[in-house]
Design a protein around this motif. Structure first.
Motif, PDB file in Angstrom:
ATOM      1  N   ILE A 105      -7.012  -4.968   3.140  1.00  8.52           N
ATOM      2  CA  ILE A 105      -6.007  -5.092   2.087  1.00  8.52           C
ATOM      3  C   ILE A 105      -5.967  -6.561   1.655  1.00  8.52           C
ATOM      4  O   ILE A 105      -6.475  -7.436   2.361  1.00  8.52           O
ATOM      5  N   SER A 108      -0.335 -10.229  -0.228  1.00  9.20           N
ATOM      6  CA  SER A 108       0.625  -9.992  -1.305  1.00  9.20           C
ATOM      7  C   SER A 108       0.628 -11.155  -2.287  1.00  9.20           C
ATOM      8  O   SER A 108       0.547 -12.331  -1.901  1.00  9.20           O
ATOM      9  N   ASP A 130       4.912  -4.941   0.476  1.00 10.50           N
ATOM     10  CA  ASP A 130       3.823  -4.831  -0.482  1.00 10.50           C
ATOM     11  C   ASP A 130       2.489  -4.648   0.234  1.00 10.50           C
ATOM     12  O   ASP A 130       1.666  -3.792  -0.133  1.00 10.50           O
ATOM     13  N   GLU A 131       2.258  -5.431   1.272  1.00  6.85           N
ATOM     14  CA  GLU A 131       1.000  -5.324   2.024  1.00  6.85           C
ATOM     15  C   GLU A 131       0.911  -3.991   2.760  1.00  6.85           C
ATOM     16  O   GLU A 131      -0.161  -3.375   2.841  1.00  6.85           O
ATOM     17  N   ASN A 132       2.025  -3.540   3.292  1.00  9.96           N
ATOM     18  CA  ASN A 132       2.029  -2.255   3.995  1.00  9.96           C
ATOM     19  C   ASN A 132       1.849  -1.078   3.049  1.00  9.96           C
ATOM     20  O   ASN A 132       1.270  -0.059   3.453  1.00  9.96           O
ATOM     21  N   LYS A 133       2.303  -1.197   1.829  1.00  9.93           N
ATOM     22  CA  LYS A 133       2.059  -0.117   0.851  1.00  9.93           C
ATOM     23  C   LYS A 133       0.561  -0.006   0.542  1.00  9.93           C
ATOM     24  O   LYS A 133       0.012   1.109   0.444  1.00  9.93           O
ATOM     25  N   GLN A 134      -0.107  -1.133   0.404  1.00  6.53           N
ATOM     26  CA  GLN A 134      -1.561  -1.099   0.231  1.00  6.53           C
ATOM     27  C   GLN A 134      -2.228  -0.418   1.420  1.00  6.53           C
ATOM     28  O   GLN A 134      -3.130   0.417   1.262  1.00  6.53           O
ATOM     29  N   ASP A 137      -1.796   3.376   1.523  1.00  9.58           N
ATOM     30  CA  ASP A 137      -2.690   4.098   0.618  1.00  9.58           C
ATOM     31  C   ASP A 137      -4.109   4.183   1.175  1.00  9.58           C
ATOM     32  O   ASP A 137      -4.767   5.235   1.085  1.00  9.58           O
ATOM     33  N   LYS A 138      -4.616   3.085   1.751  1.00  8.73           N
ATOM     34  CA  LYS A 138      -5.967   3.087   2.330  1.00  8.73           C
ATOM     35  C   LYS A 138      -6.066   4.062   3.503  1.00  8.73           C
ATOM     36  O   LYS A 138      -7.035   4.814   3.633  1.00  8.73           O
TER      37      LYS A 138
END
Length: 377
Positions: A105, A108, A130-134, A137-138
């Motif tokens: 990832i 942010s 924000d980083e955890n949302k990426q 998704d991965k």
């Protein structure tokens, strides 16, 4: 319906085939390979490496260089160090997996000045979310592709993204949390405000989302139920977390239980707590600080009295042997906090834990899928 794998050999070699392994169609999709053993034709069962993954077996590596869950820099380097400074990918391939590296990832882009400490005390809430949302998704895409998902951290706040992504795909996933710490704080219980102590609190929706700016996306993800979590290796728990564990009835095995019963019995009891019928997918979130600092010194919050190398290895070997382990987090390796030698030692310990989780065993070496022979007297 019973599937008899060796009928002809049994009829022709009654005196040799004394111990017969018979599997059900439900539990075993076995392929038989002919081998010569002392002049006798035998058949080896290739145990399915995992009941929930697609064939051919593929393992997706997802890098989570997240450091916003705690204040110590350096933990974000670990994913690329595992790739470049260890033989991890060769080990994975040798164990029989197709390796798919989905990359890291990205940090942010939210400016730190736009992410102040919240009124509730959370630090770096928006950037960490924000980083955890990426990551969410991965991980979701990798799990949906039927791959084993190996998540390389990064601090343990990354589990908010990994666990939520996994339960989005398989809501009945059971979580084996291996850690010195419980990581179930909220903004009301955390003494530090560091989110690496809160990923389970987030996944269990224990927060008022107004107190956790940036994390609102979790509202659309299934809640992680308390009964689907079990801890192994706890030994440093905040006061508020102890109250939370009692209130929610989360099952936990501390180092006391490991000393009392031994790691083998503890692992068996832990799995039985969350999956007594042996039918659900498993995820292990493994914090390197679950191991004793003697064997894994390069980590941000080391606590004496942890798991030995063999206890950690046995735990993960046992989970792999269930044929239900679908994913693994390896978190909190920080080589900047120690000497070079200790950093190399901790990276290698992480690599060893990962290879145990993907099926490597002391006895079977490079052939982890050929574990049970039929026909040996």
């Amino acid at each position: 319906m019973l599937r008899n794998l060796v009928v002809n050999n049994i009829k022709n070699n009654k005196d040799i085939f004394k111990n017969i392994f018979v599997a059900t169609e439900k539990n075993l999709n076995a392929a038989c390979v002919k081998n010569n053993y002392s002049g006798v034709t035998t058949e080896f069962i290739h145990l399915p490496h995992n009941w929930f993954l697609n064939k051919p077996l593929s393992l997706s590596v997802v890098g989570a260089p997240i450091n916003t869950g705690q204040p110590k820099k350096g933990v974000e380097k670990a994913p690329d160090l595992f790739r470049k400074e260890t033989n991890l990918f060769q080990d994975i391939a040798r164990a029989g997996w197709n390796v798919v590296d989905r990359g890291n990832i990205v940090p942010s882009k939210i400016n730190p000045e736009d992410d102040p400490v919240t009124e509730g005390g959370l630090k770096n809430s928006r950037r960490c979310a924000d980083e955890n949302k990426q990551l969410h998704d991965k991980v979701y895409e990798a799990a949906k592709d039927g791959h084993f998902v190996l998540n390389l951290g990064g601090d343990h706040s990354m589990a908010a993204g990994t666990v939520s992504g996994l339960i989005r795909h398989r809501p009945d996933t059971r979580i084996i949390w291996v850690d010195a710490h419980a990581d179930i704080n909220t903004n009301h219980t955390s003494p530090s405000g560091n989110i690496h102590g809160m990923p389970l609190g987030l996944c269990m929706h224990l927060f008022d989302w107004n107190d956790a700016p940036g994390w609102e996306w979790l509202k659309d993800v299934p809640v992680l139920p308390a009964e689907n979590i079990v801890y192994i290796g706890l030994r440093d728990i905040d006061v508020g977390e102890k109250a939370m564990l009692r209130k929610l009835g989360v099952r936990a095995f501390s180092m006391y239980e490991i000393d009392k019963y031994g790691i083998g019995e503890v692992v068996n009891m832990a799995i039985k707590c969350v999956d007594p019928q042996k039918k659900y997918p498993l995820h292990c979130s493994f914090d390197i600080d679950s191991l004793d600092p003697i064997v894994a010194p390069s980590t941000g919050t080391p606590v004496v009295g942890g798991l030995t190398f063999r206890e950690g290895a046995y735990l993960l070997e046992n989970l792999a042997h269930t044929n239900r382990l679908c994913s693994l987090d390896l978190t909190e390796v920080n080589v900047d906090l120690s000497s070079k030698d200790d950093g190399v030692k901790t990276l290698d310990m992480g690599r060893r834990m990962i290879t145990c989780a993907i099926g490597e065993q002391l006895l079977w070496g490079d052939q982890p899928h050929e574990r049970m022979a039929i026909g040996h007297s």
